[in-house]
Design a protein around this motif. Structure first.
Motif, PDB file in Angstrom:
ATOM      1  N   UNK A  62       0.788  -1.230   0.000  1.00 46.05           N
ATOM      2  CA  UNK A  62       0.000   0.000   0.000  1.00 46.05           C
ATOM      3  C   UNK A  62       0.822   1.282   0.000  1.00 46.05           C
ATOM      4  N   UNK A  63       1.969   1.267   0.659  1.00 41.89           N
ATOM      5  CA  UNK A  63       2.702   2.527   0.808  1.00 41.89           C
ATOM      6  C   UNK A  63       4.196   2.295   0.994  1.00 41.89           C
ATOM      7  N   UNK A  64       4.924   3.384   0.768  1.00 42.03           N
ATOM      8  CA  UNK A  64       6.366   3.399   0.972  1.00 42.03           C
ATOM      9  C   UNK A  64       6.676   4.661   1.766  1.00 42.03           C
ATOM     10  N   UNK A  65       7.419   4.488   2.837  1.00 40.47           N
ATOM     11  CA  UNK A  65       7.735   5.615   3.713  1.00 40.47           C
ATOM     12  C   UNK A  65       9.250   5.733   3.842  1.00 40.47           C
ATOM     13  N   UNK A  66       9.733   6.953   3.655  1.00 42.75           N
ATOM     14  CA  UNK A  66      11.138   7.262   3.915  1.00 42.75           C
ATOM     15  C   UNK A  66      11.150   8.273   5.049  1.00 42.75           C
ATOM     16  N   UNK A  67      11.824   7.918   6.136  1.00 46.74           N
ATOM     17  CA  UNK A  67      11.997   8.822   7.272  1.00 46.74           C
ATOM     18  C   UNK A  67      13.475   9.179   7.355  1.00 46.74           C
ATOM     19  N   UNK A  68      13.769  10.467   7.418  1.00 55.07           N
ATOM     20  CA  UNK A  68      15.156  10.909   7.526  1.00 55.07           C
ATOM     21  C   UNK A  68      15.357  11.640   8.848  1.00 55.07           C
TER      22      UNK A  68
END
Length: 121
Positions: A62-68
């Motif tokens: 459903x989704x792709x998350x990039x946290x920096x």
């Protein structure tokens, strides 16, 4: 036997293909943050991360998350975005991945390849 690490030339070729696909020349600055925000099913989050963690990427159907890590310099944050995009788009990583800073030792080939990819972009 495992899959061998991609060469610098292979990684550079992938980076140039990405640049070309997005309509950027070899030396143009790319707005990576803008690109991620335009990608379907992607979210980008800036958050304080501890322990030398530069970024985290998570993906499912459903989704792709990039946290920096917002404590890092803007340059480092952009590098981390490219690094995590490599995991999600080139490696097709469908599991959570935590990326430690480049100072961390004992990094696997996947991490080294993602760093090379980010440095070429």
């Amino acid at each position: 036997a495992g899959i061998s690490m991609k060469s610098d030339l292979e990684i550079n070729s992938l980076a140039m293909q990405i640049r070309d696909k997005m309509g950027y020349g070899a030396f143009e600055t790319i707005d990576i943050e803008g690109i991620i925000l335009k990608l379907e099913r992607y979210s980008l989050v800036r958050v304080v991360l501890s322990g030398g963690i530069s970024g985290i990427c998570v993906s499912d159907r459903e989704s792709k998350v990039i946290a920096v890590n917002s404590k890092m310099s803007i340059g480092r944050q952009r590098f981390t975005m490219w690094h995590d995009l490599y995991h999600l788009e080139v490696e097709k990583c469908n599991e959570g991945k935590i990326c430690l800073s480049a100072l961390h030792t004992g990094r696997d080939d996947s991490e080294k390849e993602a760093d090379m990819f980010a440095s070429f972009l």
